[in-house]
Structures are given as C-alpha cells and as structure tokens.
Scaffold this motif. Sequence first.
Motif, short mmCIF file in Angstrom:
data_model
loop_
_atom_site.label_atom_id
_atom_site.label_comp_id
_atom_site.label_asym_id
_atom_site.label_seq_id
_atom_site.Cartn_x
_atom_site.Cartn_y
_atom_site.Cartn_z
N ALA A 53 0.82 -1.21 0.00
CA ALA A 53 0.00 0.00 0.00
C ALA A 53 0.85 1.25 0.00
CB ALA A 53 -0.93 0.00 1.21
N ASP A 54 2.07 1.15 0.54
CA ASP A 54 2.98 2.29 0.56
C ASP A 54 3.63 2.51 -0.80
OD1 ASP A 54 4.40 4.31 2.26
OD2 ASP A 54 6.15 3.16 1.61
N LEU A 55 3.89 1.42 -1.55
CA LEU A 55 4.56 1.54 -2.84
C LEU A 55 3.60 1.97 -3.95
CD1 LEU A 55 6.76 -1.72 -2.88
CD2 LEU A 55 7.39 0.55 -2.05
N LEU A 56 2.36 1.52 -3.89
CA LEU A 56 1.44 1.68 -5.03
C LEU A 56 1.23 3.13 -5.46
CD1 LEU A 56 -0.31 0.25 -7.07
CD2 LEU A 56 -2.18 0.22 -5.39
N PRO A 57 1.09 4.10 -4.54
CA PRO A 57 0.86 5.48 -5.00
C PRO A 57 2.00 6.07 -5.82
CG PRO A 57 0.25 5.24 -2.69
CD PRO A 57 0.98 3.99 -3.07
N HIS A 58 3.18 5.47 -5.75
CA HIS A 58 4.32 5.99 -6.49
C HIS A 58 4.35 5.50 -7.94
CE1 HIS A 58 6.13 7.60 -2.79
NE2 HIS A 58 5.67 6.51 -2.21
N VAL A 59 3.52 4.52 -8.27
CA VAL A 59 3.46 4.00 -9.64
C VAL A 59 2.41 4.78 -10.41
CG1 VAL A 59 3.02 1.99 -11.09
CG2 VAL A 59 4.16 1.70 -8.88
#
Length: 367
Positions: free
Chosen positions: A159-165
């Motif tokens: 959930a922390d990585l997804l917004p950066h994609v």
Amino acid sequence: MGCASADLIARAHGRFGSAGEVVAQRRAVYRLAVELLDREADPADREVDAEIDTDRLDNPISRGHLGEVLSGRAAFSPDELRPLTELTGPVAGPVRVVQRGEEALAPALARVSTELRRHRAGGGPPVLLTAGAAGFAQARRVLLDGVEVALKAVPELAADLLPHVAAFAMVRDDTGRLGSASAREFPGLVVLPAPSVAAEAAEAFLHEGAHQTFFDLAITRAVFGANQFDAPPMPPSWAGGAEWPLEQTFAAWHAYRCLTAFAEVSDSPPGASLLPVAAERAEELGDWLRAHGEHLGPDGHRLLDAVDGRAPDAPPSAAPAAPSTSDPGMRTLRFAGRTLIARHADALEFFWREDLAPAGPRPAEGP
C-alpha cells in the motif's frame, strides 16, 4: 497478517512522510519547475495554466521531458506536458494500466530496450500491448490480481509503494527473456511483460514499485550527497563485470530489500524470479553502500539505518545550504515542517529547507 520485514520497510519510508505526502512533494518540484520555465518563455508562447493539474504532473512522459529540460538536454515545451489519462483512459481505482499511446511511449520503451541489452536480454524495443489487442483484457486482469496478491501478502509495504506507480505498461514478450523494468528517465512508469500468473505480476509490482518509491524519495530528500558522482562504481558479483553508479546501486538495494520481505511470505513464481536471490544481493549492495557512506546524504544514511539497522560509519555529505527566500525571484511551497525553494538563475535549482515550526498540513504557495 503482515510481514515483519515488510512492515519495517514501510515504517522506514514513513520516517520521510506518508506515501501521499511524498508524492505531493514530488509533484511540487515539477509544478514549480513548470511555473518558472513558463515564466521565462515568450508571453505569446505561454500555454501552461497557473495551477498545473496532477494528471499532467504524474505522466511519466511529462516528467521525462522536464527531466531533459532541467539537465539542459532539451528546451521547455508546454506541448510535452500531456495528461496521464491520454495513456490510461479514465481510471477507477489506484492501479492505472496503459491502454494506448504507442508513439508517446516509444522513447520510454526504447530506453528500456537499451537497459535490457546492457543486461544481455531482449532485442529491439518491446511492443506495447494496447486495449483491444488480443490478450490485453486477460493480461490486465492478471496484473490487477497480482497487485491484490501483494496487498494481501505484504499489506503495509504494498500500500505504501502503489501510490508511487503512475502507470503499468504491459508489453509483448516474444523472447521469453524480458523482465519488468523501470527507466529512471521516465519516472512513474513500470514496464512488464503481459503476466501469465498473478504471482509474477505481484513480484513485478513490488520490484518496480520499490524503484518508483525510491525515485520519489531521491527527488524530495537528501538521499545523496553533493559528491555522489565522485563515488566509485559498484561491481555486483552477479552482473558479469558490469559496474553500477551509486544511484543504481542504492535503488537496487532498496528493491531487493522489498523483494526479500515478499519472499518471506510467498513462493517464487515460475520463470526467472528474483525472490530466491533477493536477500543475498541486498546484503552485498547494502555492505557496499555503508562502505561508501561519505557519498550519501543524511537521508540516505537514515534509510539504510532504518531498514538494515546499520548506518554507514563515515558521516554523510552535507546538503547545500538553502538560499534566503527574501529574493523576489524565489518561488516557494510550504508543507508541514518543510519548505521547497526554487530559483532560476543560470539554471533551475531546488532546495528543501526543514522548518522548525510546521507551516500546516497542506502545501500553500509562498511569497
């Protein structure tokens, strides 16, 4: 049920702000760049709205153009700032998949191809899989399932990585050798072969999502020192004699740490998975980074220490002092506890100032 290692990495990221806060600060860098660059243009050529919309600021093609402008390799063109929805179409939900845009994405795919050739994989540029093409709908479904697999296996980290994609671009892989890829010159874009199983898509998402998160941290934090380009190259033992610059080494360490956490709770997917070698490679890269800590900034030290529990012995390189904001040519954006300062002299420069007193929870334009 969470994974201790994955939760640790998510908490390490949290030391620099939530995913939403880091993304907002990354957008602010691009927003001020556009405003200052457009101000320098001939008045007849000014086409950029006063409030640059996030749909254009998130587009990897727009960000690639701005990167070329800031490095002096291209002249600024407002026409290059295109909405992300031109590639993905209207989006419902956090996972954006490219549906069209072969011409717009051609430079990014060519860059990915160059990287693959350096690693002895692939031939010509991969072919973008677009909506309506045979296999697109099934591959998209598998990709979405893969993201869900990651969110269930390592919920805090995924959930922390997804917004950066910004977007996933699926390509045809006729060679069977193409792995997922991120091009630093087109941040936010994840390229992966059309996945056949969800576990494969989950690994690709976590691997490349880690890179995109690292790119956003590098643009908003003092991860590297002013002397980063003086660092010697790193020769990974598995890279066949290739040598990596400091930024690539740090980004790879971060990605392998995220994959190590996923490997603790997931079996390796079929094919050329990196999960079995992730822990060993992360250790090798981390040891090298700690041995060359004098080329890292204070936030690079903090990230290494927060994830591995070991900071470099050498002190970090001091960050450049932020200029005074009293100069009328300065542009600023204030965040909670931080201020972004931009100036356009001989070149466009950005500085982050840590404020003693928080300026409020929302960014606001400064004087």
